[in-house]
Design an enzyme around this catalytic site. Structure first.
Site, PDB file in Angstrom:
ATOM      1  N   ASP A  83      29.983  33.473  52.028  1.00  0.00           N
ATOM      2  CA  ASP A  83      30.338  34.847  52.368  1.00  0.00           C
ATOM      3  C   ASP A  83      29.333  35.838  51.814  1.00  0.00           C
ATOM      4  O   ASP A  83      28.585  35.544  50.871  1.00  0.00           O
ATOM      5  CB  ASP A  83      31.740  35.187  51.879  1.00  0.00           C
ATOM      6  CG  ASP A  83      31.853  35.230  50.358  1.00  0.00           C
ATOM      7  OD1 ASP A  83      31.314  34.315  49.707  1.00  0.00           O
ATOM      8  OD2 ASP A  83      32.485  36.167  49.830  1.00  0.00           O
ATOM      9  N   ASP A 142      22.276  36.752  48.988  1.00  0.00           N
ATOM     10  CA  ASP A 142      23.413  36.391  48.137  1.00  0.00           C
ATOM     11  C   ASP A 142      24.561  35.970  49.058  1.00  0.00           C
ATOM     12  O   ASP A 142      25.293  36.803  49.552  1.00  0.00           O
ATOM     13  CB  ASP A 142      23.797  37.600  47.291  1.00  0.00           C
ATOM     14  CG  ASP A 142      24.949  37.348  46.351  1.00  0.00           C
ATOM     15  OD1 ASP A 142      25.344  36.189  46.185  1.00  0.00           O
ATOM     16  OD2 ASP A 142      25.473  38.331  45.797  1.00  0.00           O
ATOM     17  N   GLU A 176      33.426  33.970  47.619  1.00  0.00           N
ATOM     18  CA  GLU A 176      33.015  34.244  46.242  1.00  0.00           C
ATOM     19  C   GLU A 176      32.962  35.740  45.985  1.00  0.00           C
ATOM     20  O   GLU A 176      33.311  36.201  44.892  1.00  0.00           O
ATOM     21  CB  GLU A 176      31.655  33.604  45.969  1.00  0.00           C
ATOM     22  CG  GLU A 176      31.220  33.611  44.511  1.00  0.00           C
ATOM     23  CD  GLU A 176      30.413  34.840  44.094  1.00  0.00           C
ATOM     24  OE1 GLU A 176      30.127  34.987  42.898  1.00  0.00           O
ATOM     25  OE2 GLU A 176      30.075  35.662  44.977  1.00  0.00           O
ATOM     26  N   ASP A 199      23.061  30.714  42.730  1.00  0.00           N
ATOM     27  CA  ASP A 199      23.589  32.024  43.107  1.00  0.00           C
ATOM     28  C   ASP A 199      23.015  33.129  42.233  1.00  0.00           C
ATOM     29  O   ASP A 199      23.571  34.220  42.150  1.00  0.00           O
ATOM     30  CB  ASP A 199      25.126  31.993  42.996  1.00  0.00           C
ATOM     31  CG  ASP A 199      25.810  33.191  43.619  1.00  0.00           C
ATOM     32  OD1 ASP A 199      25.177  33.871  44.454  1.00  0.00           O
ATOM     33  OD2 ASP A 199      26.977  33.450  43.273  1.00  0.00           O
TER      34      ASP A 199
END
Length: 407
Positions: A83, A142, A176, A199
């Site tokens: 996401d 991201d 997340e 991440d």
């Protein structure tokens, strides 16, 4: 090392809108994440060589690359999230800036620009290939950079069996960015000794400390009467919200804190004279300080109710995640390995706390220590987001080095 499919893979991913929705009650929170996992990631996971690939009801796409050296008995996981943050993710149209000259980058025809005078991080990247937005959306580095890097590492290892490696488990998960993606993570099914979320941000980031986090929801019950006859009768709920806020430490706000400093962050206030609501997030690194912040808010609410003579202030506190340092520092093996690999690659590890959380914050407390390594993104969560292709390549190098590590 360069990887010919890395850039195209990343560009393909970011063009798919996978924005999560904090108001949704489904898992994943948006159908677009389900479609991305099942229609894009699952087929590609199989193509690059992962075995036993499947999609779980918790929204995670899972796959395994078996070890090709019986002496490497570790099982290591790599996790990234599908996401993207709460910013426009429709019509992502990335720009590829080759051999960046160090100057201003116009973001399409949007009127926005990446200017080194505003974004000092650009000073690190002359001569590199940068992927930016066109100014109308976020980029999605991201964490689609992390997904692309993991996928590329698996592809390379499959094509080069001479590189001996341990068993690798891969997990691409949802939500997340809204803080719930790892809530239903199946640690028993994932079955690794430790894992890494890919991440992080710039080159070299290696993180095993996060905030401990809680949310605070406040309800203020007022009493509305005509303002002309209000004296001694009216209780203004909005004023109660102001009074509560003013009793918090005035310097404990995100915009005034850094490093290991915690904060209270007022996220939203709505209401009227009759009733009002306020939402806060609470963040700190040390457990005692975190608990003290929650206790302080409760004390303020109790004191106000006592002074008002009735329970007009209601506080609901909910813990969200905890500092994974508490788990990881018991066995620093994943940090030791990642640090050694980076140093062997000529990368300077940047070991510092995350002023936020990752899926690893929750997964670590499920029994799988899960620190975070860099994925390359800069200025994440908005139109000024960008990533260096060369940093992404170094992330692939790092993943390969970790699974081949024999120390």
């Amino acid at each position: 090392m360069t990887y010919p499919n890395l850039l195209d893979r990343f560009l393909t991913y970011v063009k798919v809108n996978t924005r999560s929705d904090e108001h949704s009650t489904t898992t994943p929170s948006t159908q677009s994440q389900v479609d991305f996992a099942t229609n894009v990631l699952i087929p590609e996971m199989k193509r690059v060589g992962l075995q036993n690939v499947y999609y779980l009801p918790n929204g995670f796409a899972i796959g395994t690359l078996p070890a090709n050296d019986p002496s490497l008995t570790r099982k290591i996981g790599f996790i990234s999230h599908m996401d993207t943050a709460d910013f426009n993710a429709e019509g992502v149209n990335p720009q590829v800036i080759e051999n960046y000259d160090g100057g201003v980058i116009e973001l399409g025809n949007s009127g926005f620009k990446l200017d080194p005078a505003d974004f000092k991080s650009l000073e690190k990247y002359p001569g590199q290939t940068l992927i930016t937005t066109d100014g109308t959306s976020l980029l999605g580095a991201d964490d689609k950079s992390g997904i692309a890097e993991i996928m590329t590492a698996i592809e390379y290892l499959t094509a080069h069996p001479e590189i001996k490696h341990c068993e690798i488990r891969v997990g691409f998960g949802p939500d997340e960015e809204i803080g719930v993606g790892a809530n239903k993570f199946d640690a028993e099914d994932f079955d690794v000794d430790f894992a890494y979320t890919v991440d992080g941000g710039p080159l070299g980031e290696l993180q095993y400390e996060t905030f401990s986090a809680a949310g605070a929801e406040l309800h203020f019950q007022g009493r509305n009467v005509h303002p002309g006859t209000a004296k001694g009768q009216m209780v203004n709920a909005l004023q109660l919200a102001i009074d509560f806020h003013n009793q918090l430490p005035e310097n404990d706000r995100p915009e005034l804190t850094e490093g290991y400093q915690g904060f209270y962050h007022l996220m939203d206030v709505t209401g009227s004279v009759e009733e009002a609501r306020a939402s806060y997030i609470i963040r700190d690194f040390e457990k005692d300080a975190f608990e003290a912040r929650k206790a302080s808010m409760q004390s303020i609410a109790d004191k106000m109710n006592e002074e008002l003579g009735s329970d007009r202030v209601t506080l609901n506190l909910t813990d969200q995640y905890y500092n994974m340092k508490e788990v990881i520092e018991k066995d620093m093996t994943p940090i030791t390995i990642a640090k050694a690999v980076m140093e062997d690659l000529g990368i300077t590890p940047i070991i510092e706390p995350i002023r936020g959380g990752t899926d690893g914050s929750k997964i670590s407390f499920m029994g799988i220590p899960t620190p975070n390594i860099f994925a390359g993104g800069e200025n994440m969560h908005g139109r000024f987001e960008y990533v260096s292709l060369q940093t992404m390549e170094r992330a692939v190098d790092t993943i390969i080095g970790i699974v081949a590590y024999k120390g």
